[in-house]
Motif scaffolding. Sequence first.
Motif, PDB file in Angstrom:
ATOM      1  N   UNK A   1     -69.144 -48.733 -26.038  1.00 54.37           N
ATOM      2  CA  UNK A   1     -67.678 -48.704 -24.905  1.00 54.37           C
ATOM      3  C   UNK A   1     -67.781 -48.896 -23.917  1.00 54.37           C
ATOM      4  N   UNK A   2     -69.611 -48.271 -22.713  1.00 52.43           N
ATOM      5  CA  UNK A   2     -69.372 -48.250 -22.135  1.00 52.43           C
ATOM      6  C   UNK A   2     -70.255 -50.120 -21.861  1.00 52.43           C
ATOM      7  N   UNK A   3     -71.310 -50.009 -23.339  1.00 53.26           N
ATOM      8  CA  UNK A   3     -71.635 -51.191 -23.004  1.00 53.26           C
ATOM      9  C   UNK A   3     -70.685 -52.437 -23.135  1.00 53.26           C
ATOM     10  N   UNK A   4     -69.697 -52.827 -23.653  1.00 47.63           N
ATOM     11  CA  UNK A   4     -68.423 -53.762 -24.033  1.00 47.63           C
ATOM     12  C   UNK A   4     -68.144 -53.732 -22.052  1.00 47.63           C
ATOM     13  N   UNK A   5     -67.538 -52.365 -21.727  1.00 50.11           N
ATOM     14  CA  UNK A   5     -67.191 -52.464 -20.528  1.00 50.11           C
ATOM     15  C   UNK A   5     -68.371 -53.523 -19.804  1.00 50.11           C
ATOM     16  N   UNK A   6     -69.612 -53.243 -19.163  1.00 48.90           N
ATOM     17  CA  UNK A   6     -71.029 -53.465 -18.873  1.00 48.90           C
ATOM     18  C   UNK A   6     -71.105 -54.955 -19.251  1.00 48.90           C
ATOM     19  N   UNK A   7     -70.638 -55.043 -19.914  1.00 44.30           N
ATOM     20  CA  UNK A   7     -70.395 -57.074 -20.612  1.00 44.30           C
ATOM     21  C   UNK A   7     -69.238 -57.532 -20.324  1.00 44.30           C
ATOM     22  N   UNK A   8     -68.126 -57.121 -20.501  1.00 43.55           N
ATOM     23  CA  UNK A   8     -66.937 -57.589 -19.548  1.00 43.55           C
ATOM     24  C   UNK A   8     -66.072 -57.574 -18.254  1.00 43.55           C
ATOM     25  N   UNK A   9     -66.571 -55.732 -17.417  1.00 49.52           N
ATOM     26  CA  UNK A   9     -66.090 -56.157 -16.889  1.00 49.52           C
ATOM     27  C   UNK A   9     -67.119 -56.153 -15.159  1.00 49.52           C
ATOM     28  N   UNK A  10     -66.287 -56.834 -14.138  1.00 47.88           N
ATOM     29  CA  UNK A  10     -67.191 -56.250 -12.808  1.00 47.88           C
ATOM     30  C   UNK A  10     -67.747 -55.165 -12.174  1.00 47.88           C
ATOM     31  N   UNK A  11     -69.371 -55.824 -11.766  1.00 43.24           N
ATOM     32  CA  UNK A  11     -69.871 -54.287 -11.715  1.00 43.24           C
ATOM     33  C   UNK A  11     -69.287 -53.561 -10.867  1.00 43.24           C
ATOM     34  N   UNK A  12     -68.680 -53.281 -10.373  1.00 45.61           N
ATOM     35  CA  UNK A  12     -67.388 -52.872  -9.243  1.00 45.61           C
ATOM     36  C   UNK A  12     -66.236 -51.623  -9.827  1.00 45.61           C
ATOM     37  N   UNK A  13     -66.541 -52.594 -11.285  1.00 44.42           N
ATOM     38  CA  UNK A  13     -64.703 -51.735 -12.011  1.00 44.42           C
ATOM     39  C   UNK A  13     -65.356 -50.489 -11.758  1.00 44.42           C
ATOM     40  N   UNK A  14     -64.074 -49.596 -11.818  1.00 43.00           N
ATOM     41  CA  UNK A  14     -63.947 -48.083 -11.843  1.00 43.00           C
ATOM     42  C   UNK A  14     -63.405 -47.255 -13.275  1.00 43.00           C
ATOM     43  N   UNK A  15     -63.534 -47.921 -14.178  1.00 43.65           N
ATOM     44  CA  UNK A  15     -63.358 -47.554 -15.537  1.00 43.65           C
ATOM     45  C   UNK A  15     -64.995 -47.507 -16.137  1.00 43.65           C
ATOM     46  N   UNK A  16     -65.751 -48.561 -15.569  1.00 39.49           N
ATOM     47  CA  UNK A  16     -67.169 -48.038 -15.977  1.00 39.49           C
ATOM     48  C   UNK A  16     -67.838 -47.391 -14.819  1.00 39.49           C
ATOM     49  N   UNK A  17     -67.502 -47.386 -14.399  1.00 44.59           N
ATOM     50  CA  UNK A  17     -68.233 -46.226 -12.925  1.00 44.59           C
ATOM     51  C   UNK A  17     -68.409 -45.308 -13.418  1.00 44.59           C
ATOM     52  N   UNK A  18     -66.589 -45.124 -13.876  1.00 42.62           N
ATOM     53  CA  UNK A  18     -65.826 -43.347 -14.337  1.00 42.62           C
ATOM     54  C   UNK A  18     -67.293 -43.175 -15.446  1.00 42.62           C
ATOM     55  N   UNK A  19     -67.003 -43.505 -16.752  1.00 41.39           N
ATOM     56  CA  UNK A  19     -67.630 -44.111 -17.763  1.00 41.39           C
ATOM     57  C   UNK A  19     -69.423 -43.787 -17.772  1.00 41.39           C
ATOM     58  N   UNK A  20     -69.901 -44.481 -16.452  1.00 44.20           N
ATOM     59  CA  UNK A  20     -70.639 -43.985 -16.461  1.00 44.20           C
ATOM     60  C   UNK A  20     -71.767 -42.764 -15.713  1.00 44.20           C
ATOM     61  N   UNK A  21     -70.685 -42.445 -15.259  1.00 45.83           N
ATOM     62  CA  UNK A  21     -71.155 -40.929 -14.445  1.00 45.83           C
ATOM     63  C   UNK A  21     -71.160 -39.978 -15.974  1.00 45.83           C
ATOM     64  N   UNK A  22     -69.979 -40.218 -16.357  1.00 46.70           N
ATOM     65  CA  UNK A  22     -69.210 -39.425 -17.441  1.00 46.70           C
ATOM     66  C   UNK A  22     -70.640 -38.986 -18.372  1.00 46.70           C
ATOM     67  N   UNK A  23     -70.880 -40.566 -19.452  1.00 51.00           N
ATOM     68  CA  UNK A  23     -72.102 -40.217 -20.060  1.00 51.00           C
ATOM     69  C   UNK A  23     -73.410 -39.992 -19.197  1.00 51.00           C
ATOM     70  N   UNK A  24     -73.669 -39.799 -18.007  1.00 53.19           N
ATOM     71  CA  UNK A  24     -74.981 -40.224 -17.950  1.00 53.19           C
ATOM     72  C   UNK A  24     -75.117 -38.082 -17.942  1.00 53.19           C
TER      73      UNK A  24
END
Length: 142
Positions: free
Chosen positions: A95-118
């Motif tokens: 999911x993180x890879x998909x969001x990173x590939x298809x979303x803008x860099x400042x996309x909140x779901x991407x940043x939220x998932x990145x923090x959760x996975x870290x």
Amino acid sequence: WLHIGSVCIAFGSNITHIFWIVAANNDPVHRANILRLVKKIDDRLAVPAWVVTAICGTTMWLWQWPVNSSWVIVSLVLTVMLTVMGISFGPFMYKWIDLAQNASPDNQPLLKLAKRLTIWWIGITVTVFVILYLMVFKPMLW
């Protein structure tokens, strides 16, 4: 030796993930490629080594250690927890890879998932450190 060697391979590859994850979080252009590399390291190196570690550890426990050794029991419980954490980490990585590939860099779901996975990765790493401590020092906990 196989048990110790496989732990070194698995944990060594997993410990590098923090550097890859930080790089991915700081590089929106290459984020998806970096995360794909992390997933490949997991799938092709770490997971097989963890499987060998679990098989060797269980075999040694059945042949060498008393069934009721407290450090072994705690290690096995933590290993089951670690397995569940690791198995559930995989789909989140996709999911993180998909969001990173298809979303803008400042996309909140991407940043939220990145923090959760870290944070998830930190939990996995701390659990592995505890298991390694138990494996090396074999303390009698009760």
